[in-house]
Design an enzyme around this catalytic site. Structure first.
Site, PDB file in Angstrom:
ATOM      1  N   SER A 228       0.986  -1.256  -0.094  1.00  0.00           N
ATOM      2  CA  SER A 228       0.145  -0.012   0.261  1.00  0.00           C
ATOM      3  C   SER A 228       0.853   1.442   0.002  1.00  0.00           C
ATOM      4  O   SER A 228       2.021   1.258   0.393  1.00  0.00           O
ATOM      5  CB  SER A 228      -0.838   0.005   1.005  1.00  0.00           C
ATOM      6  OG  SER A 228      -0.351   0.356   2.421  1.00  0.00           O
ATOM      7  N   ASP A 229       0.430   2.368  -0.524  1.00  0.00           N
ATOM      8  CA  ASP A 229       0.767   3.615  -0.227  1.00  0.00           C
ATOM      9  C   ASP A 229       0.782   3.732   1.170  1.00  0.00           C
ATOM     10  O   ASP A 229      -0.125   3.281   1.766  1.00  0.00           O
ATOM     11  CB  ASP A 229       0.374   4.688  -0.862  1.00  0.00           C
ATOM     12  CG  ASP A 229       1.427   5.994  -1.237  1.00  0.00           C
ATOM     13  OD1 ASP A 229       2.249   6.026  -0.349  1.00  0.00           O
ATOM     14  OD2 ASP A 229       0.963   6.687  -2.264  1.00  0.00           O
ATOM     15  N   TRP A 230       1.458   4.752   1.841  1.00  0.00           N
ATOM     16  CA  TRP A 230       1.573   5.068   3.491  1.00  0.00           C
ATOM     17  C   TRP A 230       0.006   5.308   3.807  1.00  0.00           C
ATOM     18  O   TRP A 230      -0.195   6.370   3.310  1.00  0.00           O
ATOM     19  CB  TRP A 230       2.738   5.514   3.709  1.00  0.00           C
ATOM     20  CG  TRP A 230       3.981   4.864   4.210  1.00  0.00           C
ATOM     21  CD1 TRP A 230       4.713   5.258   5.172  1.00  0.00           C
ATOM     22  CD2 TRP A 230       4.740   4.052   3.257  1.00  0.00           C
ATOM     23  NE1 TRP A 230       5.652   4.244   5.184  1.00  0.00           N
ATOM     24  CE2 TRP A 230       5.676   3.408   4.094  1.00  0.00           C
ATOM     25  CE3 TRP A 230       4.278   3.024   2.008  1.00  0.00           C
ATOM     26  CZ2 TRP A 230       6.606   2.355   3.875  1.00  0.00           C
ATOM     27  CZ3 TRP A 230       5.190   2.242   1.597  1.00  0.00           C
ATOM     28  CH2 TRP A 230       6.396   1.808   2.493  1.00  0.00           C
ATOM     29  N   ALA A 231      -0.584   4.764   4.567  1.00  0.00           N
ATOM     30  CA  ALA A 231      -1.589   4.909   5.278  1.00  0.00           C
ATOM     31  C   ALA A 231      -2.863   4.914   4.188  1.00  0.00           C
ATOM     32  O   ALA A 231      -3.782   5.550   4.638  1.00  0.00           O
ATOM     33  CB  ALA A 231      -1.846   6.430   5.791  1.00  0.00           C
ATOM     34  N   ALA A 232      -2.687   4.461   2.950  1.00  0.00           N
ATOM     35  CA  ALA A 232      -3.656   4.432   2.010  1.00  0.00           C
ATOM     36  C   ALA A 232      -4.680   3.232   2.129  1.00  0.00           C
ATOM     37  O   ALA A 232      -5.771   3.170   1.720  1.00  0.00           O
ATOM     38  CB  ALA A 232      -3.272   4.396   0.605  1.00  0.00           C
TER      39      ALA A 232
END
Length: 847
Positions: A228-232
């Site tokens: 995932s992209d960070w916190a996505a």
């Protein structure tokens, strides 16, 4: 590299409980994965890296030119060189996965991360990205192809839905990822923040099963890991079932206990979890983090010194937009006679007026994920002065006005801790009841991304005494995120009650907090007490932190006065070099630009300097397109990008003719904002409609019949080239080979980039990049340049003869255009091909 059989990896997974498996699938920290010694798994370290490998421990890194600058070389060996450098830098910083390259397209010129992308063209993007990926991974460090997919703007980037039809996805936005993730074999792919509506499924990219599983893992046969992209990642079963493999950052997130429960309830099959763990183990094996093998050493001859790599790339990538007769300024580099023992004995030489705020405070790296901490950044003033040391030329500087909205950071020599009396700021941590938990003193005024406080801290208080000297009105700018109060000399001047949360990270305000400006009138000297009371901000997966800055602007002349001074200096000089550009307030991850104009009064500065000195060169220090309304009024114009830490040295190499500026634009330079085919990426009711279809960048300009300031592929260098006729051969694999004789007819050695564009029989008048190749030639010499055009360039996505969606070769007569840009065609040839359905052969499995 040979991989362990999948059965071997599955056997290891079978020894784990469901809870143990799920634990491995969320980061242990913001940048590392969990280790599990029982199955031979060590932690895997990930780090940002589009323009330099940041690392996760304190320390400095090499700042390279932004990715757009690399693409501007149109040189795949340079791209491979950067891939190798990334690998060596990663090893030095203890990193296993470099979160690069970005394979999205520059759909809009105002995109906040435009500088992080390679190009507006999918073929150029894919070729450069694939070269970086392959070279990096050849040395055992994983690349990450990101952000999958249609993540092409920053406005509402975590919530907007990109509505992109199937043909547009297949022909424009997916090809760079297929080239990078499948053909080059990127070991990881990062899903995007945004949503995607492809006409069949509409979901956030990390929950889009058709994208991550049906297309990427099944149709393309991708065997790597999707992170995932960070916190996505914001859901449990939808992300897990869609094809997400690893949630970052850790240790928190939507999986963990909730995912265990989803497996136990049957909402997520355990086989889905097993596949994810296998992919994680496969990544660990590839980077040397399985069974204690350790990463393979990088051969010494492939490890280059960072400063020389950054300097050389920045110089090579420089694009000569406009060239007068006076450049390069080789005469200024002439050394004095060896008998001139002292500077007093040296003959008088030319005077160079160096002008512009970016000449002393250049913008060398973009904000956000691409930013690294460097040991030193070389300004144009430092670089040019150093290059001319011992030469008769004299460099004189004038700023020509401020261009930053923020004040400069407050100098640490001006602050005193009011408690200890030492130089610095006093920091105290308090719990929710106000009780003191910890305190420290630190000589710093940049408190962004500060984590160093006890776990139960609710409020941090920063206090310092600022010693101001110099008559006039000083200005203190005190900024922070989240709930905070600002007091100056005990008086409350700002009380902010915005709980920014994770948005402070996602919109990049954490990097440059907005602040209150407080004028302070000083006669002689004055001490000013400053206090910031900051509530700790819970940013979710990014942790609990504060972010604050203390800035200070000195009294001084206004911009108009500074421009007058610069013009006067230019009028007296033999040569004027004006460095204009953007800055961290303009180009950054987290927001799209509001305008294509240069900030401040830089356009006025250029016009006035050029009016008094015909020997003026303008250097544009910007990553993404800006309007240059004076382009035709100036002798010479260079585009220098966001050029990395060695900017000053690289610019001197170019100006003095020591390195050929061989760059070619990887995007289109607009003449007017009104002419841009797709001017912005502002969602309407949460949706960005890619209604222009495949007409991205220069294709949109062609379709609408509009003329930009300079076309895609443009670049002059310091010499001239002539092209012969084009010869085209049809190859057995369905591609083409194009040959053309090129001669350097100029006075200097240089590099030519031969660009091949196809005009399809089903879309006359539209030229699409289909291949390119470069050649280095001494003055007066020539060579035959061969350009390979892949078979895919002659294919389109649609309904094949079988009635199923797929690639189909477009039959008919193609016009093959060979030139120096999409608008500077030097030779044209025709070739006729037969149409046919193309077998699905996209799946390539890489070890």
């Amino acid at each position: 590299m040979t991989s362990l059989p999948t059965d071997d990896l599955l056997a290891r997974v079978a020894t784990l409980t469901v809870a143990e498996k799920v634990t491995l699938l969320t980061g242990a920290t913001a940048w590392t994965t969990h280790a599990h010694p029982a199955i031979g798994l060590a932690e895997v370290v990930l780090s940002d890296g589009p323009a330099g490998v940041r690392g996760i421990e304190p320390g400095t890194s090499t700042s390279l030119p932004a990715p757009s600058a690399l693409a501007a070389t149109w040189d795949l060996e340079q791209a491979a060189r950067i891939g190798r450098f990334f690998a060596a830098a990663a090893r030095r910083r203890g990193v296993d996965v470099v979160l690069a390259p970005v394979l999205n397209l520059q759909r809009i010129p105002v995109g906040g991360r435009h500088f992080e992308n390679y190009s507006e063209d999918p073929y150029l993007t894919g070729e450069v990205g694939a070269a970086v990926i392959a070279a990096m991974q050849d040395l055992g460090v994983a690349a990450c192809a990101k952000h999958f997919v249609a993540n092409d703007s920053e406005t509402d980037r975590t919530t907007y839905v990109a509505r992109v039809d199937e043909v547009t996805l297949r022909e424009a936005y997916l090809p760079p990822f297929h080239r990078g993730a499948v053909e080059a074999g990127a070991w990881t792919v990062m899903s995007a923040y945004n949503g995607l509506d492809d006409g069949e499924e509409s979901a956030p990219a990390g929950e889009h099963r058709r994208l991550l599983t049906t297309l990427l893992k099944q149709e393309w046969g991708y065997d790597g890991l999707v992170v995932s992209d960070w916190a996505a990642a914001r859901t449990t079963a939808p992300t897990a079932n869609a094809g997400m493999d690893l949630v970052m950052p850790g240790p928190h997130g939507p999986w963990q206990d909730a995912l265990v429960a989803a497996v136990e309830s049957g909402e997520v099959p355990e086989s889905v979890i097993d596949d994810k763990v296998v992919r994680l183990l496969r990544l660990a094996e590839r980077v040397g983090k399985l069974d204690g093998v350790g990463p393979a050493p990088i051969p010494a001859h492939l490890v280059e010194e960072g400063r020389s790599v950054s300097r050389d790339l920045a110089a090579r990538a420089t694009v000569v937009l406009r060239r007068g007769a006076a450049w390069p300024l080789a005469a200024a580099a002439a050394r004095p006679d060896a008998t001139a023992a002292s500077s007093a004995a040296r003959p008088a030489g030319p005077t160079i007026a160096l002008i512009g705020a970016n000449a002393v405070e250049p913008y060398v790296q973009g904000g956000g994920s691409a930013k690294v901490r460097v040991e030193h950044e070389v300004s144009p003033l430092e670089g040019l002065t150093d290059a001319l040391d011992g030469a008769p030329a004299v460099v004189r500087f004038a700023r020509g006005g401020a261009v930053l909205a923020h004040a400069p950071m407050l100098g640490t020599d001006l602050i005193t801790d009011p408690v200890t009396g030492a130089a610095g700021v006093h920091l105290s941590a308090h719990d929710a009841g106000g009780a003191l938990l910890a305190q420290e003193s630190a000589a710093r005024t940049d408190w962004t991304w500060h984590y160093g406080f006890p776990a139960d801290t609710a409020e941090l208080v920063l206090r310092t005494t600022v010693h101001l000297t110099g008559d006039g009105s000083h200005e203190l700018e005190l900024g922070a995120i989240g709930y905070h109060d600002v007091l100056v000399d005990g008086e409350l001047v700002a009380s902010v009650r915005d709980d920014d949360g994770a948005q402070a990270v996602l919109n990049s305000s954490v990097n440059a907090p907005l602040g209150v400006r407080v004028p302070v009138v000083v006669e002689g000297s004055r001490d000013v007490g400053v206090e910031l009371r900051l509530h700790v901000v819970d940013t979710g997966q990014y942790g609990r932190l504060i972010s604050a800055t203390l800035r200070h602007a000195l009294p001084g002349p206004d911009t108009g006065t500074e421009i007058d001074e610069a013009v006067a200096l230019a009028a007296e000089a033999d040569v004027a070099v004006v460095v204009v550009g953007t800055n961290g307030e303009v180009e950054s991850e987290g927001w799209d630009r509001a305008s294509l104009a240069l900030p401040g009064r830089q356009d006025e500065l250029v016009r006035r300097v050029a009016a008094v000195n015909p020997r003026t060169v303008v250097v544009v220090n910007a990553g993404a397109p800006v309007l240059l309304p004076w382009l035709d009024e100036v002798d010479t114009v260079l585009w220098a990008w966001l050029p990395g830490q060695e900017f000053g040295h690289a610019l001197a190499d170019v100006l003095l003719g020591r390195t050929e500026p061989a760059g070619r634009l990887p995007w289109t330079l607009p003449a007017s904002a009104d002419d841009v085919p797709v001017p912005d990426g502002v969602p309407v009711d949460g949706v960005i409609d890619y209604r222009e279809g495949t007409d991205v960048g220069y294709l949109g300009w062609q379709r609408l019949g509009r003329t930009p300031a300079l076309p895609f592929g443009h670049g002059l260098g310091w010499t001239d080239f002539a092209h012969g006729e084009a010869a085209v051969i049809c190859e057995p694999d369905g591609g083409l080979t194009v040959g053309v004789d090129v001669t350097n007819v100029g006075p200097r050695a240089g590099r030519e980039v031969v660009q091949v564009y196809l005009e399809r029989p089903d879309d006359p008048g539209m030229l699409r990049l289909a291949g390119f190749a470069g050649t280095d030639l001494a003055a007066g010499t020539g060579a035959t340049v061969t350009v390979r055009v892949p078979a895919r360039a002659l294919e389109r996505w649609g309904v094949a003869g079988s009635g199923s969606p797929g690639w189909r070769r477009v039959g008919g007569t193609y016009r093959v255009h060979v030139g120096r840009s999409v608008a500077d065609i030097r030779a044209t040839a025709n070739v006729t091909v037969e149409g046919a359905d193309v077998p699905v052969a996209d799946a390539v499995v890489h070890a």
